[in-house]
Write an enzyme that holds these catalytic residues in place. Structure first.
Site, mmCIF file in Angstrom:
data_model
loop_
_atom_site.group_PDB
_atom_site.id
_atom_site.type_symbol
_atom_site.label_atom_id
_atom_site.label_comp_id
_atom_site.label_asym_id
_atom_site.label_seq_id
_atom_site.Cartn_x
_atom_site.Cartn_y
_atom_site.Cartn_z
ATOM 1 N N ASP A 1 0.868 -1.178 0.000
ATOM 2 C CA ASP A 1 0.000 0.000 0.000
ATOM 3 C C ASP A 1 0.906 1.229 0.000
ATOM 4 O O ASP A 1 1.637 1.461 0.961
ATOM 5 C CB ASP A 1 -0.896 -0.007 1.238
ATOM 6 C CG ASP A 1 -2.089 0.923 1.102
ATOM 7 O OD1 ASP A 1 -2.110 1.707 0.144
ATOM 8 O OD2 ASP A 1 -2.987 0.866 1.959
ATOM 9 N N GLU B 1 -2.270 0.052 -4.632
ATOM 10 C CA GLU B 1 -2.443 -1.059 -3.698
ATOM 11 C C GLU B 1 -2.556 -2.365 -4.466
ATOM 12 O O GLU B 1 -3.231 -2.443 -5.488
ATOM 13 C CB GLU B 1 -3.718 -0.808 -2.873
ATOM 14 C CG GLU B 1 -3.966 -1.761 -1.768
ATOM 15 C CD GLU B 1 -5.242 -1.405 -1.006
ATOM 16 O OE1 GLU B 1 -5.557 -2.127 -0.050
ATOM 17 O OE2 GLU B 1 -5.928 -0.427 -1.380
#
Length: 486
Positions: A11, A106
């Site tokens: 992320d 992500e």
């Protein structure tokens, strides 16, 4: 569940804002808020400096300005974000053929499938090397979670933020999860969280202690069984390399409610063209055209029409959207419009002419754009909200930023003077001073800071909005451009 932590979740940290800070040296270490800039704008993401003031994604921009009045408020530049995202996703695919992107910033990676990790030590080494490679390629930081399941890997990356790495050893899942809030678990939103809180359940440990039968009684069989399994750290979902897109859509929120029916029709046609451009860039066509209208009282209406075959023809989509609009009462005013296409296919209906004839009425001519009305809403970035549809693997989420690409907007109708609108954060180039970005504009003036990625903070200069030597430009890459490049 795997016996080794070979599922990785990456992320990127405050992705949009971090890209802006890397691109604009004068903003490093400062509060940066990316999103819609108008009174109805929404924050897409905020830098960690801005988050200290309480600013977060999905917050109205007006509220963010009250909390952080001295922050830098910028429009999103999705073309640059996608460029950086492509670099990052390329690094992930070097680790494994099984990469499951969730949004621009992500993704999950199956390290075992790529032969890059088989135990805790090799997984940690791979994660640290990935973080270093991302920083070298983009100048940005990302947080990495490693675990034996997708759910736990995502929990780990969130705990590792910012710019960290957390590995959850198999067998320690329940101990780690027990003190965490129930909101940590996927699928536990505000409503479910409040329902559980009223029952005295606020942590994952308390959720596990409640037992499966009690949770089924409280929230239903499907949700209750899933919650109980997650509370125990159980998740057998595989990493899926490709996710089929289900829809493509775009929408705009307007600073001032639209009342003019001609203007509304014009906006619907403009959105239809943008939607088709997005559809074609993804290599799809679609059968069902969807119109979304949010009225002055916040009531939202959705209308759809299914064609005889899939299409990516802009005239077909425009005409279908126009027909759908005819069935919507817009008397009180419209604050948001959206056009989408669902029922996607990877081919296009050949007999488009037959479709057009069978569709019925022709689209009416649209009027000029009323001066000064610029769409301002944007979807929050992937780390905290729906996936951005043009990102790697995102599906179906709408992006609604009329000036998201940083282009200068020409306001007024065909006979109006070409009054140029320079949104804050957009890229420009001056014939004498070179590349820069807009810090602000108004009262016939535009203020530009002249700097580029990798340079020291640049000087600020002010020009007339109609200065012929100032023009919009494409974003400069974050890394790899020679300092003296024009």
């Amino acid at each position: 569940m795997r016996a080794a932590p070979t599922i990785l979740h990456l992320d990127m940290d405050a992705f949009y804002a971090s890209v802006e800070q890397a691109s604009k040296p004068s903003l490093r270490g400062k509060a940066v808020i990316v999103g819609g800039l108008g009174p109805r704008g929404v924050v897409a993401t905020a830098s960690y400096e801005a988050r200290r003031f309480g600013v977060h994604s999905a917050m109205p921009t007006a509220q963010a300005r009250r909390l952080c009045p001295n922050g830098a408020y910028l429009i999103p530049r999705f073309s640059l974000y996608r460029e950086v995202s492509d670099l990052v996703m390329g690094l992930l695919r070097e680790l494994s053929p099984l990469v499951e992107p969730l949004s621009l910033d992500e993704a999950f990676v199956d390290l075992e499938a790529g032969g890059t990790a088989f135990d805790s030590a090799s997984a940690r080494a791979t994660g640290e090397r990935l973080r270093a490679d991302i920083e070298a390629a983009t100048g940005l930081s990302g947080s990495v979670g490693l675990a034996g399941s997708k759910m736990l890997a995502k929990v780990a990356s969130e705990e590792a933020k910012p710019a960290g790495l957390l590995l959850i050893e198999p067998g320690t899942e329940r101990e780690l999860l027990a003190p965490m809030s129930v909101r940590t678990l996927p699928g536990v939103g505000p409503a479910t969280g409040e329902h559980l809180r009223r029952a005295g359940i606020t942590t994952v440990g308390e959720l596990a202690e409640a037992g499966e039968d009690e949770l089924v009684r409280m929230v239903g069989k499907a949700h209750g069984v899933g919650l109980y399994r997650m509370a125990l750290g159980l998740d057998d979902r595989p990493v899926v390399a490709e996710r089929d897109a289900k829809s493509v859509s775009v929408e705009d929120t307007f600073d001032v409610d639209l009342h003019d029916r001609v203007r509304i029709r014009f906006e619907v046609q403009r959105l239809a063209d943008r939607c088709v451009g997005r559809l074609r860039s993804s290599g799809h066509s679609g059968r069902t055209i969807v119109l979304k209208v949010r009225r002055y009282d916040f009531s939202t209406l959705t209308r759809s029409e299914t064609l005889r075959g899939p299409t990516d023809d802009p005239s077909v989509v425009r005409e279908a959207a126009a027909r759908l609009l005819e069935g919507v009462d817009t008397t009180g005013g419209v604050r948001l419009l959206g056009v989408g296409v669902t029922g996607l296919a990877d081919y296009t209906q050949e007999d488009l002419f037959a479709q057009v004839l069978g569709a019925g009425a022709e689209a009416e001519e649209a009027g000029a754009v009323a001066e000064g009305a610029v769409a301002e809403g944007v979807e929050p970035e992937g780390e905290e909200a729906a996936a951005e549809p043009d990102g790697a693997g995102g599906t179906g989420a709408a992006v609604s930023a009329g000036t998201a690409g940083g282009a200068v907007v020409e306001a007024g109708g065909p006979d109006a003077a070409a009054a140029r609108y320079w949104p804050a954060g957009s890229d420009v180039r001056h014939a004498l001073y070179g590349p820069g970005w807009v810090q602000g504009s108004g009262v016939g003036r535009v203020t530009v800071r002249f700097e580029r990625p990798g340079s020291p903070p640049g000087r600020v200069r002010t020009f007339r909005m109609d200065d012929p030597e100032l023009e919009s430009s494409d974003p400069l890459p974050l890394v790899g451009r020679a300092e003296g490049a024009a």
